[in-house]
Design an enzyme around this catalytic site. Structure first.
Site, PDB file in Angstrom:
ATOM      1  N   HIS A  88       0.838  -1.200   0.000  1.00 34.35           N
ATOM      2  CA  HIS A  88       0.000   0.000   0.000  1.00 34.35           C
ATOM      3  C   HIS A  88       0.871   1.246   0.000  1.00 34.35           C
ATOM      4  CE1 HIS A  88      -3.775  -2.104   0.739  1.00 34.35           C
ATOM      5  NE2 HIS A  88      -3.108  -2.866   1.588  1.00 34.35           N
ATOM      6  N   THR A 141      13.182  -8.793   4.130  1.00 33.17           N
ATOM      7  CA  THR A 141      13.017  -7.437   3.598  1.00 33.17           C
ATOM      8  C   THR A 141      14.073  -7.095   2.564  1.00 33.17           C
ATOM      9  OG1 THR A 141      14.359  -6.503   5.374  1.00 33.17           O
ATOM     10  CG2 THR A 141      11.969  -6.624   5.749  1.00 33.17           C
ATOM     11  N   LYS A 159      24.686 -17.583   8.528  1.00 34.79           N
ATOM     12  CA  LYS A 159      25.612 -18.658   8.183  1.00 34.79           C
ATOM     13  C   LYS A 159      25.746 -18.771   6.674  1.00 34.79           C
ATOM     14  CE  LYS A 159      25.974 -23.627   9.115  1.00 34.79           C
ATOM     15  NZ  LYS A 159      25.335 -24.748   9.766  1.00 34.79           N
TER      16      LYS A 159
END
Length: 161
Positions: A88, A141, A159
């Site tokens: 949005h 993200t 890792k």
């Protein structure tokens, strides 16, 4: 929608339905009953992919002519995973968010051999690298490099494999 989920319980009919609906649906792939896909023409699924129940793939109706979510070969996607290609808009404080529409489409790519743990959220514009592992419950993200394990909120590489 209930009929679609019923049809997915039959491997033969479910495969036919997925090949008809998705931009691409590879050999030996499985889109399990209880998984959802919005704007299937914007989603390509490679060979030997397993998408478990509760997973939601959100491609945008505004870009149905382009590949927005690309899942390459031999990817495992756990239950309850969400993949988004837009969000949005909320820049104009004088308007309700509801009235501002959506941001531009940013494709998501999940490279071959990756494993996405249950209840992971993958946000717009992210690429999950080849043979990467995303820990259950992570919120991705940013892109994750090849051969890495990423976990957390926001997901961070912990890792290298």
């Amino acid at each position: 929608m209930p009929l679609t989920h019923l049809l997915l319980h039959s491997s033969r009919i479910g495969k036919w339905l997925c090949q008809k609906k998705f931009r691409q649906f590879g050999k030996n792939s499985s889109f399990r009953a209880g998984a959802y896909a919005i704007t299937t023409r914007g989603i390509a699924i490679g060979e030997n992919v397993v998408i478990r129940p509760g997973t939601m793939l959100f491609a945008s109706p505004l870009g149905k002519d382009v590949c927005q979510i690309a899942i390459e070969d031999s990817v495992l996607i756990g239950s309850g995973v969400h993949v988004y290609v837009s969000n949005h808009e909320f820049r104009d404080t004088s308007k309700p968010i509801f009235s501002q529409g959506h941001s531009d489409i940013k494709p998501v790519v999940i490279r071959s051999g990756s494993w996405i743990g249950a209840n992971t959220i993958i946000l717009p514009g992210v690429t999950i690298g080849k043979n990467a592992v995303i820990g259950a419950g992570s919120i991705v993200t940013r892109s994750v490099p090849d051969f890495c394990v990423a976990v957390g909120n926001p997901a961070k590489v912990i890792k290298k494999l």
